[in-house]
Design a protein around this motif. Sequence first.
Motif, mmCIF file in Angstrom:
data_model
loop_
_atom_site.group_PDB
_atom_site.id
_atom_site.type_symbol
_atom_site.label_atom_id
_atom_site.label_comp_id
_atom_site.label_asym_id
_atom_site.label_seq_id
_atom_site.Cartn_x
_atom_site.Cartn_y
_atom_site.Cartn_z
ATOM 1 N N ILE A 2 9.698 7.836 99.192
ATOM 2 C CA ILE A 2 10.774 6.987 98.709
ATOM 3 C C ILE A 2 10.696 6.868 97.181
ATOM 4 O O ILE A 2 9.620 6.720 96.620
ATOM 5 C CB ILE A 2 10.713 5.613 99.398
ATOM 6 N N THR A 3 11.830 6.992 96.519
ATOM 7 C CA THR A 3 11.883 6.816 95.073
ATOM 8 C C THR A 3 13.015 5.860 94.741
ATOM 9 O O THR A 3 14.175 6.169 94.978
ATOM 10 C CB THR A 3 12.105 8.156 94.352
ATOM 11 N N LEU A 4 12.653 4.718 94.234
ATOM 12 C CA LEU A 4 13.613 3.684 93.871
ATOM 13 C C LEU A 4 13.315 3.212 92.457
ATOM 14 O O LEU A 4 12.174 3.235 92.022
ATOM 15 C CB LEU A 4 13.498 2.485 94.815
ATOM 16 N N LYS A 5 14.360 2.759 91.771
ATOM 17 C CA LYS A 5 14.158 2.259 90.420
ATOM 18 C C LYS A 5 15.340 1.363 90.069
ATOM 19 O O LYS A 5 16.486 1.756 90.267
ATOM 20 C CB LYS A 5 14.070 3.437 89.462
ATOM 21 N N THR A 6 15.056 0.166 89.602
ATOM 22 C CA THR A 6 16.115 -0.733 89.136
ATOM 23 C C THR A 6 15.755 -1.191 87.730
ATOM 24 O O THR A 6 14.682 -0.866 87.218
ATOM 25 C CB THR A 6 16.271 -1.965 90.060
ATOM 26 N N TRP A 7 16.607 -1.982 87.150
ATOM 27 C CA TRP A 7 16.351 -2.395 85.774
ATOM 28 C C TRP A 7 15.150 -3.327 85.652
ATOM 29 O O TRP A 7 14.490 -3.360 84.624
ATOM 30 C CB TRP A 7 17.600 -3.011 85.158
ATOM 31 N N ARG A 8 14.808 -4.096 86.715
ATOM 32 C CA ARG A 8 13.646 -4.999 86.660
ATOM 33 C C ARG A 8 12.491 -4.561 87.541
ATOM 34 O O ARG A 8 11.378 -5.051 87.380
ATOM 35 C CB ARG A 8 14.028 -6.410 87.118
ATOM 36 N N LEU A 9 12.763 -3.700 88.509
ATOM 37 C CA LEU A 9 11.777 -3.402 89.540
ATOM 38 C C LEU A 9 11.407 -1.931 89.568
ATOM 39 O O LEU A 9 12.228 -1.072 89.265
ATOM 40 C CB LEU A 9 12.338 -3.796 90.910
ATOM 41 N N LEU A 10 10.184 -1.681 89.979
ATOM 42 C CA LEU A 10 9.714 -0.324 90.140
ATOM 43 C C LEU A 10 9.029 -0.227 91.500
ATOM 44 O O LEU A 10 7.817 -0.350 91.597
ATOM 45 C CB LEU A 10 8.742 0.048 89.023
ATOM 46 N N PRO A 11 9.818 -0.074 92.559
ATOM 47 C CA PRO A 11 9.198 0.100 93.875
ATOM 48 C C PRO A 11 8.313 1.342 93.873
ATOM 49 O O PRO A 11 8.657 2.370 93.279
ATOM 50 C CB PRO A 11 10.395 0.259 94.819
ATOM 51 N N ALA A 12 7.163 1.230 94.511
ATOM 52 C CA ALA A 12 6.178 2.311 94.488
ATOM 53 C C ALA A 12 5.451 2.393 95.821
ATOM 54 O O ALA A 12 5.385 1.406 96.556
ATOM 55 C CB ALA A 12 5.174 2.047 93.364
ATOM 56 N N PRO A 13 4.892 3.560 96.134
ATOM 57 C CA PRO A 13 4.097 3.669 97.366
ATOM 58 C C PRO A 13 2.918 2.698 97.325
ATOM 59 O O PRO A 13 2.364 2.418 96.262
ATOM 60 C CB PRO A 13 3.594 5.118 97.342
ATOM 61 N N TRP A 14 2.553 2.198 98.480
ATOM 62 C CA TRP A 14 1.392 1.311 98.587
ATOM 63 C C TRP A 14 0.115 2.112 98.397
ATOM 64 O O TRP A 14 0.017 3.252 98.837
ATOM 65 C CB TRP A 14 1.368 0.640 99.950
ATOM 66 N N ARG A 15 -0.868 1.496 97.760
ATOM 67 C CA ARG A 15 -2.204 2.071 97.592
ATOM 68 C C ARG A 15 -3.221 1.062 98.119
ATOM 69 O O ARG A 15 -2.978 -0.135 98.054
ATOM 70 C CB ARG A 15 -2.495 2.342 96.113
ATOM 71 N N GLU A 16 -4.335 1.529 98.618
ATOM 72 C CA GLU A 16 -5.353 0.608 99.123
ATOM 73 C C GLU A 16 -5.832 -0.351 98.032
ATOM 74 O O GLU A 16 -6.239 -1.471 98.322
ATOM 75 C CB GLU A 16 -6.520 1.370 99.748
ATOM 76 N N GLU A 17 -5.754 0.078 96.783
ATOM 77 C CA GLU A 17 -6.150 -0.790 95.665
ATOM 78 C C GLU A 17 -5.235 -2.010 95.526
ATOM 79 O O GLU A 17 -5.549 -2.953 94.811
ATOM 80 C CB GLU A 17 -6.121 -0.025 94.329
ATOM 81 N N ASP A 18 -4.078 -1.983 96.202
ATOM 82 C CA ASP A 18 -3.144 -3.115 96.155
ATOM 83 C C ASP A 18 -3.555 -4.244 97.094
ATOM 84 O O ASP A 18 -2.893 -5.278 97.145
ATOM 85 C CB ASP A 18 -1.731 -2.654 96.551
ATOM 86 N N ALA A 111 16.211 -5.230 95.049
ATOM 87 C CA ALA A 111 15.423 -4.205 95.747
ATOM 88 C C ALA A 111 16.162 -3.686 96.982
ATOM 89 O O ALA A 111 16.202 -2.480 97.231
ATOM 90 C CB ALA A 111 14.057 -4.770 96.137
ATOM 91 N N ALA A 112 16.751 -4.591 97.758
ATOM 92 C CA ALA A 112 17.458 -4.193 98.983
ATOM 93 C C ALA A 112 18.684 -3.347 98.651
ATOM 94 O O ALA A 112 18.981 -2.368 99.351
ATOM 95 C CB ALA A 112 17.856 -5.424 99.787
#
Length: 186
Positions: A2-18, A111-112
Amino acid sequence: MITLKTWRLLPAPWREEDAEALYALASDPEIGPMCGWEPHGSVEESREVIRDVFSAPEVCAILSRESGALLGAVGLQPSSEIFPELSATEQREMGYWLGRPYWGHGVMTEAATELLRFGFETLGLEAVWCSHYDWNSRSRRVIEKCGFRYQFTKETTNVIGMTNKTVFYALKKEEWLAFSGEKEFA
């Protein structure tokens, strides 16, 4: 991916470090029950959720573009509950949650909206559906702002044994095209 980008948000893949940041938000006793899950009890539990649930291809962490802070999650899951005439590849269920410090700032609607664009334009979906418990007015408001149309209400029992009236909505591609052309999502 998934690749999403908005002016305030940067959705990203989950990482275990999260896991630590996820635990800080998902341990809030008001978050989980709104979504049908128990508040997270430990960082390790959050790490397991990242591995077992949030690792799905169209599920992402919502990050602040400015600070990089984790704000919540949004995703599309295969399902054929609402439109049995459509295959699971032609429709998805949208799910989301947001950490309480970020409520009331339009983050989830932003985001939605971007997730819907991705679903209809990139994945070629014909319909997206979502639901909320009848008492969750915040979720209802996000759904309305995104242009979803009410389908039905039914009693459901979630994975933690809570029974609620659940309100279901759907948005077909042609409705989204008309709705997104009418609104400016800045």
